[in-house]
Design a protein around this motif. Sequence first.
Motif, PDB file in Angstrom:
ATOM      1  N   ASN A 140       0.975  19.990  -2.490  1.00 32.78           N
ATOM      2  CA  ASN A 140       0.936  21.293  -3.149  1.00 32.78           C
ATOM      3  C   ASN A 140       0.574  21.172  -4.621  1.00 32.78           C
ATOM      4  O   ASN A 140      -0.126  22.030  -5.162  1.00 32.78           O
ATOM      5  CB  ASN A 140       2.293  21.990  -2.987  1.00 32.78           C
ATOM      6  CG  ASN A 140       2.433  22.650  -1.631  1.00 32.78           C
ATOM      7  OD1 ASN A 140       1.878  23.702  -1.392  1.00 32.78           O
ATOM      8  ND2 ASN A 140       3.156  22.010  -0.729  1.00 32.78           N
ATOM      9  N   PHE A 141       1.055  20.100  -5.256  1.00 32.35           N
ATOM     10  CA  PHE A 141       0.703  19.884  -6.656  1.00 32.35           C
ATOM     11  C   PHE A 141      -0.808  19.802  -6.802  1.00 32.35           C
ATOM     12  O   PHE A 141      -1.392  20.396  -7.702  1.00 32.35           O
ATOM     13  CB  PHE A 141       1.346  18.594  -7.167  1.00 32.35           C
ATOM     14  CG  PHE A 141       2.675  18.815  -7.806  1.00 32.35           C
ATOM     15  CD1 PHE A 141       3.559  19.741  -7.274  1.00 32.35           C
ATOM     16  CD2 PHE A 141       3.040  18.121  -8.945  1.00 32.35           C
ATOM     17  CE1 PHE A 141       4.792  19.954  -7.867  1.00 32.35           C
ATOM     18  CE2 PHE A 141       4.264  18.341  -9.541  1.00 32.35           C
ATOM     19  CZ  PHE A 141       5.144  19.255  -9.006  1.00 32.35           C
ATOM     20  N   GLU A 142      -1.417  19.049  -5.891  1.00 33.41           N
ATOM     21  CA  GLU A 142      -2.863  18.902  -5.967  1.00 33.41           C
ATOM     22  C   GLU A 142      -3.559  20.218  -5.683  1.00 33.41           C
ATOM     23  O   GLU A 142      -4.562  20.563  -6.309  1.00 33.41           O
ATOM     24  CB  GLU A 142      -3.323  17.827  -4.975  1.00 33.41           C
ATOM     25  CG  GLU A 142      -2.954  16.417  -5.446  1.00 33.41           C
ATOM     26  CD  GLU A 142      -3.080  15.402  -4.329  1.00 33.41           C
ATOM     27  OE1 GLU A 142      -3.368  15.812  -3.196  1.00 33.41           O
ATOM     28  OE2 GLU A 142      -2.888  14.211  -4.602  1.00 33.41           O
ATOM     29  N   LYS A 143      -2.989  20.976  -4.727  1.00 32.52           N
ATOM     30  CA  LYS A 143      -3.615  22.241  -4.350  1.00 32.52           C
ATOM     31  C   LYS A 143      -3.555  23.247  -5.498  1.00 32.52           C
ATOM     32  O   LYS A 143      -4.525  23.922  -5.803  1.00 32.52           O
ATOM     33  CB  LYS A 143      -2.928  22.802  -3.101  1.00 32.52           C
ATOM     34  CG  LYS A 143      -3.578  24.063  -2.560  1.00 32.52           C
ATOM     35  CD  LYS A 143      -3.199  24.320  -1.106  1.00 32.52           C
ATOM     36  CE  LYS A 143      -1.729  24.539  -0.894  1.00 32.52           C
ATOM     37  NZ  LYS A 143      -1.398  24.843   0.510  1.00 32.52           N
ATOM     38  N   TYR A 144      -2.379  23.323  -6.152  1.00 32.40           N
ATOM     39  CA  TYR A 144      -2.203  24.335  -7.193  1.00 32.40           C
ATOM     40  C   TYR A 144      -2.509  23.796  -8.595  1.00 32.40           C
ATOM     41  O   TYR A 144      -2.330  24.487  -9.579  1.00 32.40           O
ATOM     42  CB  TYR A 144      -0.776  24.887  -7.159  1.00 32.40           C
ATOM     43  CG  TYR A 144      -0.472  25.686  -5.919  1.00 32.40           C
ATOM     44  CD1 TYR A 144      -1.125  26.891  -5.680  1.00 32.40           C
ATOM     45  CD2 TYR A 144       0.471  25.261  -4.998  1.00 32.40           C
ATOM     46  CE1 TYR A 144      -0.850  27.635  -4.546  1.00 32.40           C
ATOM     47  CE2 TYR A 144       0.755  25.994  -3.854  1.00 32.40           C
ATOM     48  CZ  TYR A 144       0.092  27.181  -3.636  1.00 32.40           C
ATOM     49  OH  TYR A 144       0.359  27.911  -2.514  1.00 32.40           O
ATOM     50  N   HIS A 145      -2.903  22.530  -8.673  1.00 27.30           N
ATOM     51  CA  HIS A 145      -3.236  21.919  -9.962  1.00 27.30           C
ATOM     52  C   HIS A 145      -2.084  22.009 -10.955  1.00 27.30           C
ATOM     53  O   HIS A 145      -2.257  22.425 -12.105  1.00 27.30           O
ATOM     54  CB  HIS A 145      -4.491  22.563 -10.556  1.00 27.30           C
ATOM     55  CG  HIS A 145      -5.675  22.458  -9.657  1.00 27.30           C
ATOM     56  ND1 HIS A 145      -6.316  21.261  -9.412  1.00 27.30           N
ATOM     57  CD2 HIS A 145      -6.329  23.379  -8.901  1.00 27.30           C
ATOM     58  CE1 HIS A 145      -7.317  21.475  -8.573  1.00 27.30           C
ATOM     59  NE2 HIS A 145      -7.331  22.734  -8.237  1.00 27.30           N
ATOM     60  N   VAL A 146      -0.905  21.669 -10.472  1.00 26.55           N
ATOM     61  CA  VAL A 146       0.225  21.577 -11.388  1.00 26.55           C
ATOM     62  C   VAL A 146       0.041  20.298 -12.189  1.00 26.55           C
ATOM     63  O   VAL A 146      -0.730  19.419 -11.830  1.00 26.55           O
ATOM     64  CB  VAL A 146       1.551  21.536 -10.599  1.00 26.55           C
ATOM     65  CG1 VAL A 146       2.736  21.666 -11.534  1.00 26.55           C
ATOM     66  CG2 VAL A 146       1.580  22.656  -9.571  1.00 26.55           C
ATOM     67  N   CYS A 147       0.790  20.156 -13.261  1.00 28.91           N
ATOM     68  CA  CYS A 147       0.784  18.923 -14.042  1.00 28.91           C
ATOM     69  C   CYS A 147      -0.603  18.576 -14.569  1.00 28.91           C
ATOM     70  O   CYS A 147      -1.239  17.627 -14.107  1.00 28.91           O
ATOM     71  CB  CYS A 147       1.295  17.752 -13.207  1.00 28.91           C
ATOM     72  SG  CYS A 147       3.064  17.596 -13.181  1.00 28.91           S
ATOM     73  N   ASP A 148      -1.072  19.347 -15.522  1.00 33.68           N
ATOM     74  CA  ASP A 148      -2.337  18.990 -16.149  1.00 33.68           C
ATOM     75  C   ASP A 148      -2.131  17.900 -17.187  1.00 33.68           C
ATOM     76  O   ASP A 148      -1.007  17.525 -17.506  1.00 33.68           O
ATOM     77  CB  ASP A 148      -2.967  20.229 -16.799  1.00 33.68           C
ATOM     78  CG  ASP A 148      -3.644  21.093 -15.750  1.00 33.68           C
ATOM     79  OD1 ASP A 148      -3.749  20.613 -14.617  1.00 33.68           O
ATOM     80  OD2 ASP A 148      -4.042  22.221 -16.071  1.00 33.68           O
ATOM     81  N   GLY A 149      -3.219  17.435 -17.715  1.00 33.34           N
ATOM     82  CA  GLY A 149      -3.188  16.253 -18.576  1.00 33.34           C
ATOM     83  C   GLY A 149      -2.232  16.358 -19.762  1.00 33.34           C
ATOM     84  O   GLY A 149      -1.530  15.391 -20.072  1.00 33.34           O
ATOM     85  N   ASP A 150      -2.186  17.501 -20.398  1.00 28.26           N
ATOM     86  CA  ASP A 150      -1.379  17.636 -21.604  1.00 28.26           C
ATOM     87  C   ASP A 150       0.099  17.388 -21.324  1.00 28.26           C
ATOM     88  O   ASP A 150       0.824  16.831 -22.145  1.00 28.26           O
ATOM     89  CB  ASP A 150      -1.586  19.042 -22.187  1.00 28.26           C
ATOM     90  CG  ASP A 150      -0.887  19.174 -23.528  1.00 28.26           C
ATOM     91  OD1 ASP A 150      -0.862  18.168 -24.265  1.00 28.26           O
ATOM     92  OD2 ASP A 150      -0.359  20.253 -23.824  1.00 28.26           O
ATOM     93  N   GLN A 151       0.533  17.828 -20.148  1.00 26.74           N
ATOM     94  CA  GLN A 151       1.946  17.692 -19.780  1.00 26.74           C
ATOM     95  C   GLN A 151       2.385  16.235 -19.752  1.00 26.74           C
ATOM     96  O   GLN A 151       3.537  15.905 -20.042  1.00 26.74           O
ATOM     97  CB  GLN A 151       2.196  18.301 -18.387  1.00 26.74           C
ATOM     98  CG  GLN A 151       1.533  19.646 -18.169  1.00 26.74           C
ATOM     99  CD  GLN A 151       2.282  20.785 -18.853  1.00 26.74           C
ATOM    100  OE1 GLN A 151       3.094  20.558 -19.739  1.00 26.74           O
ATOM    101  NE2 GLN A 151       1.975  21.989 -18.420  1.00 26.74           N
ATOM    102  N   ALA A 152       1.458  15.351 -19.390  1.00 27.52           N
ATOM    103  CA  ALA A 152       1.814  13.955 -19.146  1.00 27.52           C
ATOM    104  C   ALA A 152       2.458  13.314 -20.374  1.00 27.52           C
ATOM    105  O   ALA A 152       3.472  12.613 -20.255  1.00 27.52           O
ATOM    106  CB  ALA A 152       0.578  13.178 -18.721  1.00 27.52           C
ATOM    107  N   GLN A 153       1.882  13.551 -21.545  1.00 29.20           N
ATOM    108  CA  GLN A 153       2.426  12.957 -22.769  1.00 29.20           C
ATOM    109  C   GLN A 153       3.877  13.375 -22.983  1.00 29.20           C
ATOM    110  O   GLN A 153       4.736  12.562 -23.304  1.00 29.20           O
ATOM    111  CB  GLN A 153       1.581  13.387 -23.968  1.00 29.20           C
ATOM    112  CG  GLN A 153       0.234  12.688 -24.056  1.00 29.20           C
ATOM    113  CD  GLN A 153       0.349  11.207 -24.408  1.00 29.20           C
ATOM    114  OE1 GLN A 153       1.392  10.741 -24.860  1.00 29.20           O
ATOM    115  NE2 GLN A 153      -0.728  10.473 -24.161  1.00 29.20           N
ATOM    116  N   LYS A 154       4.111  14.663 -22.811  1.00 23.61           N
ATOM    117  CA  LYS A 154       5.479  15.171 -22.949  1.00 23.61           C
ATOM    118  C   LYS A 154       6.372  14.550 -21.874  1.00 23.61           C
ATOM    119  O   LYS A 154       7.552  14.275 -22.107  1.00 23.61           O
ATOM    120  CB  LYS A 154       5.462  16.690 -22.815  1.00 23.61           C
ATOM    121  CG  LYS A 154       6.755  17.369 -23.238  1.00 23.61           C
ATOM    122  CD  LYS A 154       6.615  18.894 -23.131  1.00 23.61           C
ATOM    123  CE  LYS A 154       7.957  19.571 -23.421  1.00 23.61           C
ATOM    124  NZ  LYS A 154       7.875  21.031 -23.143  1.00 23.61           N
TER     125      LYS A 154
END
Lengths: 233, 233
Positions: free
Chosen positions: A181-195
């Motif tokens: 579902n994460f992949e389907k809805y594109h949760v967790c974009d790049g910016d979030q990763a640093q945080k």
Amino acid sequence: MKLDILTKTETLDLQKTIISKIRDLINFKNLEPGDKLPSERMLSEKFEVTRSNVREAIQKLEFYGLLESIPQSGTFVANIGVTAMNGMIEDILRLEEPDFKSLVETRILLELKTARLAALRRTDEDLEKMKEALDAYTEKVRNGEDAVQEDLLFHLAIAKACGNSTMNTFMLIITPEIITNFEKYHVCDGDQAQKGIQEHVEIYEAIKSKQPQLAKQKMKEHFKMLYQYCYNI
Amino acid sequence: MKLDILTKTETLDLQKTIISKIRDLINFKNLEPGDKLPSERMLSEKFEVTRSNVREAIQKLEFYGLLESIPQSGTFVANIGVTAMNGMIEDILRLEEPDFKSLVETRILLELKTARLAALRRTDEDLEKMKEALDAYTEKVRNGEDAVQEDLLFHLAIAKACGNSTMNTFMLIITPEIITNFEKYHVCDGDQAQKGIQEHVEIYEAIKSKQPQLAKQKMKEHFKMLYQYCYNI
DNA sequence: CATATAAAGCTGGTTAACCAATTATAGTAG
DNA sequence: CTACTATAATTGGTTAACCAGCTTTATATG
């Protein structure tokens, strides 16, 4: 369990039909705990389906503890009365495919608990595994690579450290569906990763220093975005 | 999904062996997401087991989202990297049979949540089902009969009313195991039942009047004895 | 008639043959 | 040499035959 859940809708509908017919048969014949069901061959003939279909349905009911198959002997009604039998079968038949909201809601419930329990019960070995997962995650993110796997493995390491095998199993069950579902809805974009790195470190430190309330609190913060996202779909 | 969990230890050990061999093969051949595994026939020959055994192992890995079988084509590595693959397989291999303490701990976690959510989201139809289950339970207890089934059905009615299909599924999964253990350890003796009625009524009333915190609190009180019992085993 | 015994028939479980669809290969025409 | 087609081999899935062991029935024996 064979939470043998991954069949096509066709097959699944057929299985539900068979299950409901088995229920009707138990009710009609007033079968009680310990009584024997007709043989798989007779059922397949009566229901006009293949024996494989009957077997799958029986195995599902066996998984939920409602029937018991004994080799070379027969299939028997489990030690559970007609009331519970009907109630549980009805529930099983109505089980829906999990929606994303349900999955996330359940994941948050589980992870707040596993974080807290892990802070209480973690062994040094558990901690080491968590550290490895955390380092792997950090490195991937710093290199700008996709780190969904490593993210997930860190959370599973916590689940393992919580010392509750049932919760650990449930985390393993929902994880692949969460990923999909994460992949389907594109949760967790790049910016979030640093945080995400900072949040993961804080959770790790809380568990390392055995502070259950803090671990839970940090996990809660970690899920803050996801929580909001999920409730705005 | 098959949380196909109910096989004998022999069969289960064999399955774990096969799963670990599949993992080794993926690592050795550096298979990546989308790559094809050798056919079931080749694997069964290579591992010197039957094709059925290979199929079961693959289906289990498919359940956990690690492999994907496509008819008349082959079995493929899912869209999940080697790191997560190895981590999850290790977890799957180490999954223990749930102990009673884990089961109860998880049940309490789930039921405190489902009671709260049910108070928020219950429909009138949900409430009606709960009332029926409650009345059936009350009558059985007043007649001095065993009411384990009706007890359980009341709790499942709450789970259904909570509007979260994943939690509902998890409740259904642990329920039969809870029952088995209750019978084994002789939890819930006769005296408790009378007290149980009052507690059930209070939970019901809280959900009826849509008071989530109260519902959770009453459920907590209901589990008080069980909680202590479980932690003193 | 009672009882022990053997044989026939069912039972769930397992195995091997079969199936339709896909993929790889060989061949052929351009 | 390339592109397309037809054919052969391979795939996961399904079905039907088979198996060992349990249950019942029939039979013989006292």
